[in-house]
Scaffold this motif. Structure first.
Motif, PDB file in Angstrom:
ATOM      1  N   ASN A 227     -44.053  32.739  68.315  1.00 44.79           N
ATOM      2  CA  ASN A 227     -42.705  33.231  68.010  1.00 44.79           C
ATOM      3  C   ASN A 227     -41.933  33.695  69.239  1.00 44.79           C
ATOM      4  OD1 ASN A 227     -43.323  32.826  65.297  1.00 44.79           O
ATOM      5  ND2 ASN A 227     -44.147  34.895  65.069  1.00 44.79           N
ATOM      6  N   ASP A 228     -42.649  34.181  70.271  1.00 45.21           N
ATOM      7  CA  ASP A 228     -41.954  34.804  71.397  1.00 45.21           C
ATOM      8  C   ASP A 228     -42.053  34.008  72.701  1.00 45.21           C
ATOM      9  OD1 ASP A 228     -41.434  36.864  69.629  1.00 45.21           O
ATOM     10  OD2 ASP A 228     -43.188  38.027  70.239  1.00 45.21           O
ATOM     11  N   LEU A 229     -43.190  33.379  72.961  1.00 47.08           N
ATOM     12  CA  LEU A 229     -43.407  32.755  74.262  1.00 47.08           C
ATOM     13  C   LEU A 229     -43.286  31.234  74.237  1.00 47.08           C
ATOM     14  CD1 LEU A 229     -46.438  34.913  75.497  1.00 47.08           C
ATOM     15  CD2 LEU A 229     -43.996  35.279  75.886  1.00 47.08           C
ATOM     16  N   PHE A 230     -43.563  30.624  73.117  1.00 45.59           N
ATOM     17  CA  PHE A 230     -43.483  29.165  73.007  1.00 45.59           C
ATOM     18  C   PHE A 230     -42.009  28.758  72.905  1.00 45.59           C
ATOM     19  CE2 PHE A 230     -43.504  25.072  70.893  1.00 45.59           C
ATOM     20  CZ  PHE A 230     -44.562  24.419  71.510  1.00 45.59           C
ATOM     21  N   VAL A 231     -41.574  27.885  73.819  1.00 43.54           N
ATOM     22  CA  VAL A 231     -40.178  27.422  73.849  1.00 43.54           C
ATOM     23  C   VAL A 231     -40.144  26.013  73.273  1.00 43.54           C
ATOM     24  CG1 VAL A 231     -38.160  26.972  75.272  1.00 43.54           C
ATOM     25  CG2 VAL A 231     -39.739  28.839  75.878  1.00 43.54           C
ATOM     26  N   PRO A 232     -39.679  25.823  72.053  1.00 44.42           N
ATOM     27  CA  PRO A 232     -39.698  24.489  71.415  1.00 44.42           C
ATOM     28  C   PRO A 232     -38.960  23.438  72.234  1.00 44.42           C
ATOM     29  CG  PRO A 232     -39.248  26.208  69.787  1.00 44.42           C
ATOM     30  CD  PRO A 232     -39.179  26.854  71.132  1.00 44.42           C
ATOM     31  N   GLU A 233     -37.864  23.854  72.921  1.00 44.65           N
ATOM     32  CA  GLU A 233     -37.093  22.875  73.684  1.00 44.65           C
ATOM     33  C   GLU A 233     -37.910  22.295  74.843  1.00 44.65           C
ATOM     34  OE1 GLU A 233     -34.468  25.526  71.443  1.00 44.65           O
ATOM     35  OE2 GLU A 233     -36.126  25.867  72.845  1.00 44.65           O
ATOM     36  N   ASP A 234     -38.703  23.171  75.509  1.00 45.59           N
ATOM     37  CA  ASP A 234     -39.546  22.674  76.597  1.00 45.59           C
ATOM     38  C   ASP A 234     -40.594  21.693  76.073  1.00 45.59           C
ATOM     39  OD1 ASP A 234     -38.113  24.311  78.216  1.00 45.59           O
ATOM     40  OD2 ASP A 234     -39.685  25.810  78.526  1.00 45.59           O
ATOM     41  N   PHE A 235     -41.174  22.035  74.949  1.00 41.92           N
ATOM     42  CA  PHE A 235     -42.183  21.154  74.379  1.00 41.92           C
ATOM     43  C   PHE A 235     -41.562  19.817  73.959  1.00 41.92           C
ATOM     44  CE2 PHE A 235     -44.500  19.524  70.688  1.00 41.92           C
ATOM     45  CZ  PHE A 235     -45.781  19.400  71.226  1.00 41.92           C
ATOM     46  N   GLU A 236     -40.374  19.885  73.351  1.00 48.85           N
ATOM     47  CA  GLU A 236     -39.716  18.660  72.918  1.00 48.85           C
ATOM     48  C   GLU A 236     -39.393  17.766  74.106  1.00 48.85           C
ATOM     49  OE1 GLU A 236     -35.547  17.333  70.750  1.00 48.85           O
ATOM     50  OE2 GLU A 236     -36.475  19.261  70.240  1.00 48.85           O
ATOM     51  N   ALA A 237     -38.922  18.392  75.204  1.00 52.29           N
ATOM     52  CA  ALA A 237     -38.601  17.588  76.393  1.00 52.29           C
ATOM     53  C   ALA A 237     -39.850  16.909  76.929  1.00 52.29           C
ATOM     54  CB  ALA A 237     -37.978  18.485  77.463  1.00 52.29           C
ATOM     55  N   LEU A 238     -40.976  17.623  76.950  1.00 50.94           N
ATOM     56  CA  LEU A 238     -42.213  17.025  77.439  1.00 50.94           C
ATOM     57  C   LEU A 238     -42.669  15.879  76.534  1.00 50.94           C
ATOM     58  CD1 LEU A 238     -45.239  18.805  78.965  1.00 50.94           C
ATOM     59  CD2 LEU A 238     -45.613  17.270  77.034  1.00 50.94           C
ATOM     60  N   ALA A 239     -42.563  16.100  75.220  1.00 53.42           N
ATOM     61  CA  ALA A 239     -42.999  15.065  74.283  1.00 53.42           C
ATOM     62  C   ALA A 239     -42.119  13.818  74.383  1.00 53.42           C
ATOM     63  CB  ALA A 239     -42.991  15.619  72.865  1.00 53.42           C
ATOM     64  N   LEU A 240     -40.808  14.007  74.534  1.00 51.96           N
ATOM     65  CA  LEU A 240     -39.908  12.864  74.630  1.00 51.96           C
ATOM     66  C   LEU A 240     -40.130  12.096  75.939  1.00 51.96           C
ATOM     67  CD1 LEU A 240     -36.597  14.310  73.151  1.00 51.96           C
ATOM     68  CD2 LEU A 240     -38.396  12.997  72.021  1.00 51.96           C
ATOM     69  N   GLU A 241     -40.451  12.868  77.002  1.00 54.04           N
ATOM     70  CA  GLU A 241     -40.770  12.208  78.270  1.00 54.04           C
ATOM     71  C   GLU A 241     -42.037  11.362  78.123  1.00 54.04           C
ATOM     72  OE1 GLU A 241     -41.929  13.394  82.888  1.00 54.04           O
ATOM     73  OE2 GLU A 241     -41.193  14.921  81.489  1.00 54.04           O
ATOM     74  N   ALA A 242     -43.009  11.897  77.390  1.00 58.09           N
ATOM     75  CA  ALA A 242     -44.232  11.129  77.152  1.00 58.09           C
ATOM     76  C   ALA A 242     -43.938   9.890  76.315  1.00 58.09           C
ATOM     77  CB  ALA A 242     -45.276  12.015  76.464  1.00 58.09           C
ATOM     78  N   ALA A 243     -43.044  10.030  75.338  1.00 63.58           N
ATOM     79  CA  ALA A 243     -42.692   8.874  74.512  1.00 63.58           C
ATOM     80  C   ALA A 243     -41.966   7.820  75.324  1.00 63.58           C
ATOM     81  CB  ALA A 243     -41.841   9.345  73.330  1.00 63.58           C
ATOM     82  N   ASP A 244     -41.143   8.271  76.253  1.00 64.03           N
ATOM     83  CA  ASP A 244     -40.418   7.336  77.106  1.00 64.03           C
ATOM     84  C   ASP A 244     -41.381   6.519  77.972  1.00 64.03           C
ATOM     85  OD1 ASP A 244     -37.894   6.310  78.270  1.00 64.03           O
ATOM     86  OD2 ASP A 244     -38.639   7.308  80.083  1.00 64.03           O
ATOM     87  N   GLY A 245     -42.508   7.149  78.352  1.00 66.14           N
ATOM     88  CA  GLY A 245     -43.492   6.437  79.151  1.00 66.14           C
ATOM     89  C   GLY A 245     -44.609   5.828  78.334  1.00 66.14           C
ATOM     90  N   ASN A 246     -44.471   5.816  76.994  1.00 66.12           N
ATOM     91  CA  ASN A 246     -45.496   5.247  76.108  1.00 66.12           C
ATOM     92  C   ASN A 246     -46.872   5.862  76.366  1.00 66.12           C
ATOM     93  OD1 ASN A 246     -43.434   3.575  75.251  1.00 66.12           O
ATOM     94  ND2 ASN A 246     -44.085   1.844  76.504  1.00 66.12           N
ATOM     95  N   SER A 247     -46.909   7.204  76.549  1.00 67.92           N
ATOM     96  CA  SER A 247     -48.160   7.883  76.899  1.00 67.92           C
ATOM     97  C   SER A 247     -49.064   8.015  75.686  1.00 67.92           C
ATOM     98  CB  SER A 247     -47.865   9.274  77.461  1.00 67.92           C
ATOM     99  OG  SER A 247     -47.141   9.178  78.663  1.00 67.92           O
ATOM    100  N   ALA A 248     -50.376   8.012  75.967  1.00 69.08           N
ATOM    101  CA  ALA A 248     -51.357   8.232  74.903  1.00 69.08           C
ATOM    102  C   ALA A 248     -51.329   9.691  74.475  1.00 69.08           C
ATOM    103  CB  ALA A 248     -52.751   7.848  75.381  1.00 69.08           C
ATOM    104  N   LEU A 249     -51.481   9.934  73.183  1.00 67.13           N
ATOM    105  CA  LEU A 249     -51.457  11.300  72.658  1.00 67.13           C
ATOM    106  C   LEU A 249     -52.591  12.129  73.250  1.00 67.13           C
ATOM    107  CD1 LEU A 249     -50.323  13.441  70.774  1.00 67.13           C
ATOM    108  CD2 LEU A 249     -51.645  12.436  68.901  1.00 67.13           C
TER     109      LEU A 249
END
Length: 922
Positions: A677-699
């Motif tokens: 609730n306090d320390l996890f920043v959803p936007e940072d996580f989303e940016a990382l996940a989208l970057e991984a999707a852009d590079g077709n990275s393995a989960l």
């Protein structure tokens, strides 16, 4: 003692009861003896004077006396009875007290007379109905009864108000109903016998008559509290309430109560000189002020208290009133009078002032017997037996006890009495015990400390509770366990520290809910230099699994960022971003150097080891274990997680350090809640996940990277666990942010027009893979997949194709091919042909990338979405470095805007040929 005399009723060997009855068969009830004799033992408290005024001639309200048993309700009712029946004696009594108290208004209280007075203790159950009491004891009662019963069919269930008024007009009456609530609550109330309803209605008639015709009826009732329905009926007419609270002033309540006690006990207490009393108790008072450090501004008030409560010390009365009797079933004033009478009879000639030290455990006559009879508590009796055994133990252990512990009996007696008090007030501080054994001679401080220490060391039931000493039931087993626990030589193998670490782990992670999600590791005393060697192999980092690690530090850190950063670099080689550090509260020493905790851990071990020797050791094990765990629960109030990582210079690492309100097994979930609730920043996580999707990275690769700190000083994304991270990625998929290729066999993506929740429910069960399987799952950019969430259905492959966007040549095969369906939904050629590709005219002849001629395989795929085409590439083994030739993509129809957008996305450094067909202009 200064000629102080107990009243006659308290002088016999057997103390008479102090309970007041309005009347009885022996005609010794309070209303059956002469008013003068009864008033002789009555002190005019504020409540009693209020009651006399309330039944005076100019008053017009019913009177309700409210109070639990033993407070003096019956005594007050009897006084009101005599005030109306014998106004002359009552007037003389009031004037006498007005002179004694110096309050002339007391002697001027108007009194009512000339009324028929009917007083009854209803708890004796001599009357089924209240009207029976009136008809039997009122001179006009038989006539009204006959008139009512002779009404025939017109007869009502209860006498009407007109009949009662006729009765009272004949002879005005004062009706005193003692124990009214007890009687009323015992009535039946069924359809056949609605007696409680009748009583409810009749008391309403009486209360209304008393209000509207005060010259005809004075109504006084006593109840234990205001909860009874019958009282509520009286409450409607706004009665005068007497609730033994002396007008709401605590000081007046205490003064009234104590003066009443002394007047009730002694014949001549008020005749004794204050000066003589002050001289008699001067030494005790002076030592009391010194030992308890009473401020000089309070001393004069305290000195008045000592004189006013003599022969009893005010701290004794306060102990009995506020702590001992409150904790029991004692009947307040009634039982207190009995206890004090016995104490004075037995010890009044031996001490200038009576304190808790005068309760001699070996003598029932000293007040102990009366106290235990009043308390009616087996625990206190058992504790007395233990205390007596402690006296024996001390005398046997100390041959010269008469000189070494001269106050043994007094100290043990006072400590026992104070140990049966309620709650946190149980027990006594040494200074109070010192004051209580001080009489006409001071007791040397050092001598008393030696005496008290000797008693404590040789007693098996005296415990230290903070600054207090307190008697408890635990005996020899506890002394034995603690003796072993304090012997350091018996724990040279470090088993005590291992036990302490075990309890730390249990306190934080012992519950089933915590154990299934978290791994709690309690680091040893030398945690910063050698954290792993003394731990079990299952707790070492190489054995960690998917459980979230909570590393408990044993000591407070002076420079947490620097020390934790260095520790991560030196002692943890992977998963550095997954660790939660649990930190002790500020000001605490190293857990494994805290003597109190170590002793408790040892005591717990020994008690458990000896539990087969008797049930006492099992109880001690639970006791010490509970004390140790309670202490450990409160010890940790902060946690730290990595915020920024600096491998080159760990001192530059940064950590989030957050406070915790939860304790014990609630800590892990509280940490996760704070992270989420306090320390996890959803936007940072989303940016990382989208970057991984852009590079077709393995989960699998993405999850492993999340478990490590982010490089180049980037803010770390808190690791929430594999399940939570996968669910967050799947949430992004449900929002249409990315797509997921499940091992080339299934594609997960939000469908057109599908809301997030619907997509989430559909997709959630599909991402159940773990371990190495995650390396076969890829994150992709979203696309218009026709069969989202399932395999792409097979379609026929066209034999040839013209006019592609790139190359513009023929896309069909150049030689005959036999095709069969691929497991991935496309087609593969038989013989030496590899699985079909989405790129249609890779010819089978010609060099690749300028090299020697090699066999070529033509691969193609029917029209589908870009997402599926990317999946086909991966399925056919076409990676980033795989050379291909004659690449053509056919687009059957498009708009100019779509083609323009496609051209913008083509990579630089390559050339392309464009051909298309458009409608001819007319």
């Amino acid at each position: 003692m200064l000629g102080l005399n107990l009243r006659e009723e308290f002088r016999g060997k057997r103390l008479k009861g102090t309970a007041i009855e309005l009347s009885n068969e022996t005609r010794t009830g309070a209303t059956q003896i002469a008013a003068k004799d009864f008033l002789e033992i009555t002190y005019p408290t504020h409540d009693l004077l209020k009651g006399i005024e309330a039944v005076g001639p100019d008053q017009g309200r019913p009177v309700v006396v409210i109070g639990e048993r033993g407070l003096g309700k019956s005594h007050l009712m009897a006084t009101l009875y005599h005030a109306v029946t014998d106004s002359a004696s009552t007037r003389a009594w009031l004037k006498s007290w007005a002179t004694t108290l110096g309050e002339p208004k007391v002697g001027e209280i108007p009194l009512r007379s000339g009324m028929q007075v009917i007083g009854e203790s209803l708890h004796r159950q001599r009357y089924k109905f209240l009207w029976d009491l009136l008809f039997e004891q009122h001179p006009h009662g038989p006539y009204i009864r006959g008139k009512w019963e002779g009404m025939g069919a017109a007869k009502t269930d209860i006498p009407s108000d007109q009949l009662i008024l006729e009765l009272l007009r004949h002879t005005p009456t004062a009706l005193l109903l003692d124990e009214f609530q007890t009687w009323y609550d015992g009535l039946t109330n069924t359809k056949q016998y609605p007696w409680k309803n009748w009583a409810f209605n009749f008391i309403q008639i009486l209360s209304e008559i008393a209000k509207e015709h005060p010259d005809l009826l004075v109504l006084v009732v006593s109840v234990r509290n205001g909860d009874t329905d019958a009282y509520q009926q009286i409450h409607r007419v706004n009665p005068v309430q007497i609730d033994f609270k002396a007008g709401g002033s605590p000081e007046r309540i205490q003064q009234d109560r104590r003066r009443m006690l002394l007047h009730r006990l002694f014949e001549n207490r008020l005749q004794l000189s204050d000066g003589n009393i002050e001289v008699l108790i001067s030494r005790h008072v002076a030592e009391y002020f010194r030992l308890l450090d009473v401020p000089s501004s309070e001393q004069e008030r305290k000195r008045r208290d000592f004189k006013e409560t003599w022969p009893f010390a005010p701290h004794l009365l306060q102990l009995l009133e506020d702590q001992v009797l409150v904790a029991t079933d004692a009947q307040e004033t009634r039982d207190l009078i009995r206890i004090l009478a016995n104490l004075f009879k037995n010890r009044g000639d031996h001490a200038p002032i009576l304190t808790a030290a005068d309760f001699r455990l070996d003598d029932d006559a000293s007040g102990i017997g009366a106290l235990l009879d009043s308390v009616a508590n087996q625990h206190h009796r058992t504790l007395r037996e233990k205390a007596l055994r402690n006296i024996t133990s001390v005398t046997e252990a100390v041959p010269t006890h008469s000189s070494v512990v001269p106050h043994l009996q007094e100290i043990i007696g006072a400590l026992w009495l104070r140990s049966i008090a309620v709650g946190n007030l149980a027990g006594a501080e040494p200074a109070m015990l010192h004051a209580e054994v001080t009489r006409d001679k001071a007791v040397d401080d050092n001598a008393f400390q030696v005496e008290l220490a000797t008693i404590v060391e040789n007693s098996f039931n005296i415990h230290q509770d903070g600054a207090r000493l307190v008697f408890r039931e635990e005996e020899n087993p506890q002394a034995k366990v603690m003796a072993f626990a304090r012997n350091d030589k018996l724990f040279a193998d470090g088993s005590d520290l291992a036990q302490l670490a075990k309890e730390v782990r249990y306190v934080i992670g012992g519950s089933e809910d915590v154990a299934g999600k978290f791994r709690v590791i309690a680091l040893p005393r030398q945690w910063s230099s050698d954290p792993w060697s003394t731990l079990d192999e299952s707790e070492r980092p190489e054995r960690w699994d998917d459980l979230l690690p909570i590393v408990v530090l044993p000591e407070e850190l002076d420079k947490p960022n620097e020390r934790l950063g260095r520790w991560l670099k030196d002692h943890l080689q992977k998963r550095r971003n997954t660790v939660r550090f649990l930190l002790p509260r500020s000001g605490s020493i190293n857990v494994f150097m805290d003597r109190d905790l170590i002793i408790l851990a040892r005591a717990e071990m020994k008690a458990q080891e000896w539990s087969g020797q008797g049930p006492e050791y099992g109880k001690l094990h639970k006791k010490y274990q509970g004390e140790l765990r309670d202490n450990l629960k409160k010890r940790f109030d902060r946690f730290a997680v990595l915020a920024r990582w600096n491998f080159a210079d760990p001192a530059q690492c940064e950590f989030h350090i957050e406070s915790l309100r939860e304790q014990g097994a609630k800590i892990p979930e509280a940490i996760e809640a704070a992270l989420t609730n306090d320390l996890f920043v959803p936007e940072d996580f989303e940016a990382l996940a989208l970057e991984a999707a852009d590079g077709n990275s393995a989960l699998g690769k993405v999850l492993r990277e999340l478990q490590e700190p982010r490089p180049t000083g980037q803010d770390c994304i808190p690791w929430l666990g594999e399940t939570a991270m996968k669910e967050r990625i799947l949430r992004l998929c449900a929002r249409g942010k990315l797509a997921i290729n499940l091992r080339g066999m299934e594609y997960l993506q939000a469908q057109a027009g599908e809301d997030e929740d619907t997509a989430w429910r559909r997709l959630r069960p599909k991402l159940s893979y773990t371990g190495r399987q995650l390396d076969e799952i890829f994150l992709l950019e979203p696309g218009a997949v026709p069969s989202t969430g399932g395999s792409t259905p097979p379609t026929a492959v066209p034999k040839d194709s013209d006019g592609g966007l790139f190359g513009g040549g023929v896309m069909g095969p150049t030689h005959p091919v036999t095709s069969e369906q691929s497991p991935l939904g496309g087609y593969t050629e038989t013989g030496e042909v590899t699985p079909a590709s989405i790129f249609g005219n890779a010819t089978s002849n010609g060099p690749a990338s300028g090299g020697a001629d090699k066999p070529r395989v033509k691969l193609q795929n029917p029209p589908t979405s870009p997402l599926n085409l990317i999946g086909k590439l991966e399925g056919w083994g076409v990676g980033p470095a795989t050379p291909v030739t004659e690449v053509a993509i056919k687009i059957s129809s498009a708009t100019g805007a779509q083609i323009k957008e496609l051209l913008k996305k083509l990579p630089d450094g390559m050339t392309f040929e464009l051909s298309l067909e458009k409608d001819a202009e007319q």
